[in-house]
Design a protein around this motif. Structure first.
Motif, PDB file in Angstrom:
ATOM      1  N   VAL A 157       1.621 -17.968   9.709  1.00 52.40           N
ATOM      2  CA  VAL A 157       0.767 -17.211  10.621  1.00 52.40           C
ATOM      3  C   VAL A 157       0.639 -17.936  11.951  1.00 52.40           C
ATOM      4  O   VAL A 157       0.779 -17.338  13.027  1.00 52.40           O
ATOM      5  N   ALA A 158       0.362 -19.244  11.891  1.00 53.95           N
ATOM      6  CA  ALA A 158       0.211 -20.024  13.116  1.00 53.95           C
ATOM      7  C   ALA A 158       1.485 -19.985  13.960  1.00 53.95           C
ATOM      8  O   ALA A 158       1.430 -19.794  15.185  1.00 53.95           O
ATOM      9  N   SER A 159       2.623 -20.135  13.328  1.00 49.42           N
ATOM     10  CA  SER A 159       3.902 -20.126  14.054  1.00 49.42           C
ATOM     11  C   SER A 159       4.143 -18.770  14.704  1.00 49.42           C
ATOM     12  O   SER A 159       4.604 -18.691  15.846  1.00 49.42           O
ATOM     13  N   ALA A 160       3.817 -17.690  13.977  1.00 46.17           N
ATOM     14  CA  ALA A 160       4.034 -16.340  14.512  1.00 46.17           C
ATOM     15  C   ALA A 160       3.121 -16.062  15.708  1.00 46.17           C
ATOM     16  O   ALA A 160       3.553 -15.502  16.722  1.00 46.17           O
ATOM     17  N   LEU A 161       1.857 -16.448  15.598  1.00 43.43           N
ATOM     18  CA  LEU A 161       0.920 -16.241  16.702  1.00 43.43           C
ATOM     19  C   LEU A 161       1.319 -17.071  17.919  1.00 43.43           C
ATOM     20  O   LEU A 161       1.293 -16.588  19.058  1.00 43.43           O
ATOM     21  N   HIS A 162       1.700 -18.314  17.676  1.00 45.74           N
ATOM     22  CA  HIS A 162       2.115 -19.207  18.772  1.00 45.74           C
ATOM     23  C   HIS A 162       3.354 -18.663  19.463  1.00 45.74           C
ATOM     24  O   HIS A 162       3.445 -18.654  20.705  1.00 45.74           O
ATOM     25  N   LYS A 163       4.309 -18.196  18.679  1.00 43.46           N
ATOM     26  CA  LYS A 163       5.546 -17.660  19.242  1.00 43.46           C
ATOM     27  C   LYS A 163       5.269 -16.466  20.142  1.00 43.46           C
ATOM     28  O   LYS A 163       5.973 -16.245  21.144  1.00 43.46           O
ATOM     29  N   ARG A 164       4.227 -15.703  19.806  1.00 37.09           N
ATOM     30  CA  ARG A 164       3.885 -14.513  20.582  1.00 37.09           C
ATOM     31  C   ARG A 164       2.899 -14.806  21.708  1.00 37.09           C
ATOM     32  O   ARG A 164       2.356 -13.898  22.324  1.00 37.09           O
ATOM     33  N   GLY A 165       2.667 -16.100  21.951  1.00 35.23           N
ATOM     34  CA  GLY A 165       1.866 -16.514  23.098  1.00 35.23           C
ATOM     35  C   GLY A 165       0.369 -16.390  22.909  1.00 35.23           C
ATOM     36  O   GLY A 165      -0.384 -16.429  23.891  1.00 35.23           O
ATOM     37  N   GLU A 166      -0.086 -16.259  21.667  1.00 33.69           N
ATOM     38  CA  GLU A 166      -1.516 -16.115  21.444  1.00 33.69           C
ATOM     39  C   GLU A 166      -2.205 -17.478  21.364  1.00 33.69           C
ATOM     40  O   GLU A 166      -1.617 -18.476  20.940  1.00 33.69           O
ATOM     41  N   SER A 167      -3.462 -17.515  21.752  1.00 32.54           N
ATOM     42  CA  SER A 167      -4.259 -18.742  21.714  1.00 32.54           C
ATOM     43  C   SER A 167      -4.740 -18.987  20.292  1.00 32.54           C
ATOM     44  O   SER A 167      -5.350 -18.107  19.669  1.00 32.54           O
ATOM     45  N   ILE A 168      -4.461 -20.172  19.745  1.00 32.59           N
ATOM     46  CA  ILE A 168      -4.850 -20.472  18.364  1.00 32.59           C
ATOM     47  C   ILE A 168      -5.462 -21.860  18.251  1.00 32.59           C
ATOM     48  O   ILE A 168      -5.181 -22.763  19.037  1.00 32.59           O
ATOM     49  N   ILE A 169      -6.322 -22.004  17.269  1.00 32.51           N
ATOM     50  CA  ILE A 169      -6.852 -23.298  16.824  1.00 32.51           C
ATOM     51  C   ILE A 169      -6.473 -23.422  15.357  1.00 32.51           C
ATOM     52  O   ILE A 169      -6.606 -22.455  14.592  1.00 32.51           O
ATOM     53  N   LEU A 170      -6.017 -24.573  14.935  1.00 32.63           N
ATOM     54  CA  LEU A 170      -5.625 -24.810  13.549  1.00 32.63           C
ATOM     55  C   LEU A 170      -6.723 -25.569  12.821  1.00 32.63           C
ATOM     56  O   LEU A 170      -7.383 -26.429  13.410  1.00 32.63           O
ATOM     57  N   ALA A 171      -6.918 -25.257  11.538  1.00 30.71           N
ATOM     58  CA  ALA A 171      -7.979 -25.909  10.780  1.00 30.71           C
ATOM     59  C   ALA A 171      -7.646 -25.938   9.303  1.00 30.71           C
ATOM     60  O   ALA A 171      -6.877 -25.119   8.798  1.00 30.71           O
ATOM     61  N   ASP A 172      -8.252 -26.922   8.631  1.00 28.36           N
ATOM     62  CA  ASP A 172      -8.110 -27.035   7.185  1.00 28.36           C
ATOM     63  C   ASP A 172      -9.282 -27.855   6.676  1.00 28.36           C
ATOM     64  O   ASP A 172      -9.966 -28.529   7.454  1.00 28.36           O
ATOM     65  N   ASP A 173      -9.509 -27.791   5.358  1.00 32.28           N
ATOM     66  CA  ASP A 173     -10.557 -28.617   4.752  1.00 32.28           C
ATOM     67  C   ASP A 173     -10.089 -30.055   4.550  1.00 32.28           C
ATOM     68  O   ASP A 173     -10.896 -30.939   4.268  1.00 32.28           O
ATOM     69  N   GLU A 174      -8.791 -30.266   4.653  1.00 30.67           N
ATOM     70  CA  GLU A 174      -8.223 -31.600   4.476  1.00 30.67           C
ATOM     71  C   GLU A 174      -7.445 -31.978   5.726  1.00 30.67           C
ATOM     72  O   GLU A 174      -6.820 -31.132   6.362  1.00 30.67           O
ATOM     73  N   VAL A 175      -7.474 -33.243   6.057  1.00 27.90           N
ATOM     74  CA  VAL A 175      -6.707 -33.760   7.192  1.00 27.90           C
ATOM     75  C   VAL A 175      -5.544 -34.566   6.631  1.00 27.90           C
ATOM     76  O   VAL A 175      -5.747 -35.571   5.953  1.00 27.90           O
ATOM     77  N   THR A 176      -4.323 -34.097   6.868  1.00 33.80           N
ATOM     78  CA  THR A 176      -3.140 -34.792   6.380  1.00 33.80           C
ATOM     79  C   THR A 176      -2.185 -35.050   7.538  1.00 33.80           C
ATOM     80  O   THR A 176      -2.305 -34.440   8.602  1.00 33.80           O
ATOM     81  N   LYS A 177      -1.241 -35.935   7.310  1.00 34.82           N
ATOM     82  CA  LYS A 177      -0.231 -36.221   8.336  1.00 34.82           C
ATOM     83  C   LYS A 177       0.570 -34.965   8.653  1.00 34.82           C
ATOM     84  O   LYS A 177       0.892 -34.695   9.809  1.00 34.82           O
ATOM     85  N   GLU A 178       0.881 -34.175   7.614  1.00 34.81           N
ATOM     86  CA  GLU A 178       1.642 -32.947   7.823  1.00 34.81           C
ATOM     87  C   GLU A 178       0.887 -31.990   8.744  1.00 34.81           C
ATOM     88  O   GLU A 178       1.478 -31.381   9.640  1.00 34.81           O
ATOM     89  N   HIS A 179      -0.431 -31.873   8.542  1.00 37.36           N
ATOM     90  CA  HIS A 179      -1.233 -31.012   9.406  1.00 37.36           C
ATOM     91  C   HIS A 179      -1.208 -31.496  10.851  1.00 37.36           C
ATOM     92  O   HIS A 179      -1.060 -30.698  11.784  1.00 37.36           O
ATOM     93  N   GLY A 180      -1.364 -32.802  11.015  1.00 39.40           N
ATOM     94  CA  GLY A 180      -1.347 -33.372  12.367  1.00 39.40           C
ATOM     95  C   GLY A 180      -0.014 -33.167  13.052  1.00 39.40           C
ATOM     96  O   GLY A 180       0.048 -32.818  14.244  1.00 39.40           O
ATOM     97  N   ASP A 181       1.061 -33.402  12.328  1.00 37.51           N
ATOM     98  CA  ASP A 181       2.409 -33.217  12.896  1.00 37.51           C
ATOM     99  C   ASP A 181       2.633 -31.762  13.294  1.00 37.51           C
ATOM    100  O   ASP A 181       3.220 -31.471  14.346  1.00 37.51           O
ATOM    101  N   PHE A 182       2.162 -30.833  12.441  1.00 36.55           N
ATOM    102  CA  PHE A 182       2.339 -29.409  12.728  1.00 36.55           C
ATOM    103  C   PHE A 182       1.556 -29.010  13.980  1.00 36.55           C
ATOM    104  O   PHE A 182       2.067 -28.289  14.843  1.00 36.55           O
ATOM    105  N   ALA A 183       0.324 -29.497  14.088  1.00 37.01           N
ATOM    106  CA  ALA A 183      -0.504 -29.173  15.259  1.00 37.01           C
ATOM    107  C   ALA A 183       0.129 -29.715  16.539  1.00 37.01           C
ATOM    108  O   ALA A 183       0.143 -29.033  17.569  1.00 37.01           O
ATOM    109  N   ARG A 184       0.655 -30.908  16.462  1.00 37.49           N
ATOM    110  CA  ARG A 184       1.300 -31.503  17.653  1.00 37.49           C
ATOM    111  C   ARG A 184       2.558 -30.721  18.027  1.00 37.49           C
ATOM    112  O   ARG A 184       2.850 -30.526  19.208  1.00 37.49           O
ATOM    113  N   ALA A 185       3.305 -30.262  17.022  1.00 29.72           N
ATOM    114  CA  ALA A 185       4.532 -29.510  17.301  1.00 29.72           C
ATOM    115  C   ALA A 185       4.223 -28.204  18.038  1.00 29.72           C
ATOM    116  O   ALA A 185       5.005 -27.756  18.882  1.00 29.72           O
TER     117      ALA A 185
END
Length: 452
Positions: free
Chosen positions: A19-47
């Motif tokens: 969902v995040a990738s699709a919204l980002h690709k279409r130029g929409e403003s997004i904030i990412l969130a999860d109940d857990e903070v992992t390296k994978e989440h951080g890497d994805f947000a930075r990408a």
């Protein structure tokens, strides 16, 4: 002056990231969130160059919700979660992956492509895969999406011509517009009461499948379920029925039959357990009634169809005992399907219950020989079969397999059909099924080495 819409994508599993990738690709403003903070989440947000927020803090979560217009929760986020509750209180739009994907597809250049939808407590994945196979046999580039390995939103940018969409209650719960050309609601039984607030909530989520139908759409319902049939008939869709012995699509005289005549001999199906037949009839109904498939295409697909893993999957025969892996069965209703398909069963069941009544497992006492109870809720399994048959407890999958082997004799079957989730010992039902099959194969190997 219009205000830019910002979507909070909450829960970064497979669906959330899609969902995040699709919204980002279409130029929409997004904030990412999860109940857990992992390296994978951080890497994805930075990408994606997006803000990432830890939503386990309820006060912080409310502050973040005040900055957004729309919440896109992952399917695994239950309706009782504090973020969902707060979003509802604030009147925010909550949109599932299916809803977002549908809206994007409606805006597609050249027009939207057909979708066929499948929901139900049990049999969704198999019926979805059967539908995709029937579409493929008819010459369409088809893809099984939704509650599968591929979210619908991730498939929009492919050259797929028709989508077979598996619609879980989690994905249907937050839909305001989603619909398909033809869809089937297979069945309903208590399930996912650890996600939904009640059985009524679960049923209402399923009913969203037909909440937004248009004239010309087709709603396929089981002929023997008055509740589902009534919901279908109250929609604007044309109602078609299916069933093992009655319905527009039914089995009779050794054949699968449709309103257009016989489809095929049941003996020509690659596998034809009772639930295989009803799933096939349901898939045939939406495929044919959509106008995309002919009966001959259905027959070709079913003659070649291989079921998905971990669904009454044959593993080995050891000393005349057949072993089956049904790890996908995470509710009593799902396990009952397997139990009703077999005889002389040594059942391996248990795990982490979802708040369901496990007594249904013992409704076919004549089919049962013994039970090996496993996992956190093994005592509930023992209670369900008290006075029905012998019950022993296994402290690991390996021990459970070894115990089952001592309880079964030639002509029996050993069935892993847990009726519970796998989250006590495993990360998912696939891991549980793979472990079971490896333990069984180890037993078979040892048996061959001993010259038996």
């Amino acid at each position: 002056m219009s205000v830019e819409q910002t979507t909070l994508v909450f829960g970064l599993g497979v669906a959330g990231m899609a969902v995040a990738s699709a919204l980002h690709k279409r130029g929409e403003s997004i904030i990412l969130a999860d109940d857990e903070v992992t390296k994978e989440h951080g890497d994805f947000a930075r990408a994606l160059n997006c803000e990432f927020v830890d939503m386990s803090d309820e006060k912080l979560a409310v502050n973040i919700l005040q900055r957004i217009n729309r919440l896109a929760p992952a399917p695994g986020i239950s309706e009782t979660h504090h973020v969902i509750s707060a979003a509802r209180q604030m009147g925010l739009t909550i949109a599932s992956e299916l809803e977002l994907a549908y809206n994007f597809e409606e805006q597609r250049n050249g027009g939207p492509r057909p979708m066929l939808g499948i929901t139900g407590t049990d049999g969704k994945t198999t019926t979805t895969l059967m539908t995709a196979a029937m579409l493929h046999a008819a010459g369409h580039k088809s893809l099984a999406v939704g509650n599968t390995d591929t979210p619908l939103i991730a498939a929009l940018d492919t050259d797929t011509q028709v989508f077979a969409v598996e619609c879980s209650s989690f994905r249907l719960a937050n839909c305001q517009h989603f619909r398909t050309r033809a869809s089937v609601w297979l069945n309903i039984a208590p399930d996912h009461l650890d996600w939904h607030t009640s059985m009524e909530s679960y049923s209402l989520a399923k009913a969203q499948l037909w909440a937004h139908t248009r004239a010309g759409d087709v709603a396929v319902a089981p002929a023997d379920d008055a509740r589902i049939l009534q919901i279908a008939q109250q929609s604007t869709a044309r109602t078609v029925t299916f069933g093992s012995v009655q319905g527009d699509y039914h089995a009779q005289d050794g054949r699968l039959n449709s309103p257009h005549g016989a489809i095929m001999n049941i003996s020509d199906m690659k596998r034809a357990m009772p639930h295989d037949i009803t799933n096939a009839l349901a898939a045939a109904a939406i495929s044919i009634e959509s106008g995309l498939v002919e009966p001959s295409h259905v027959a070709k697909a079913l003659a070649e169809f291989d079921n998905a893993p971990h669904r009454i999957e044959y593993v080995e025969t050891i000393d005349g005992v057949k072993w089956f892996n049904d790890s996908k069965a995470t509710s009593p209703h799902a396990s009952a399907v397997a139990i009703n398909s077999l005889q002389n069963i040594v059942l391996i069941a248990g795990g982490r219950n979802k708040g369901l009544d496990l007594s249904e497992l013992a409704d076919q006492p004549k089919r049962m020989k013994a039970v090996v109870a496993i996992g956190d809720d093994a005592p509930e399994i023992e209670k369900a079969f008290d006075g029905v048959c012998r019950v022993v407890r296994g402290g690991s999958m390996q021990e459970a397999v070894q115990l089952a082997r001592t309880l079964a004799v030639s002509g029996d079957v050993v069935l892993l059909s847990p009726a519970c989730t796998s989250y006590d010992w495993y990360n998912n039902y696939m891991e549980r099924g793979e472990d079971f099959m490896q333990c069984v194969r180890n037993e078979a190997k040892l048996n061959r080495q001993q010259g038996n």
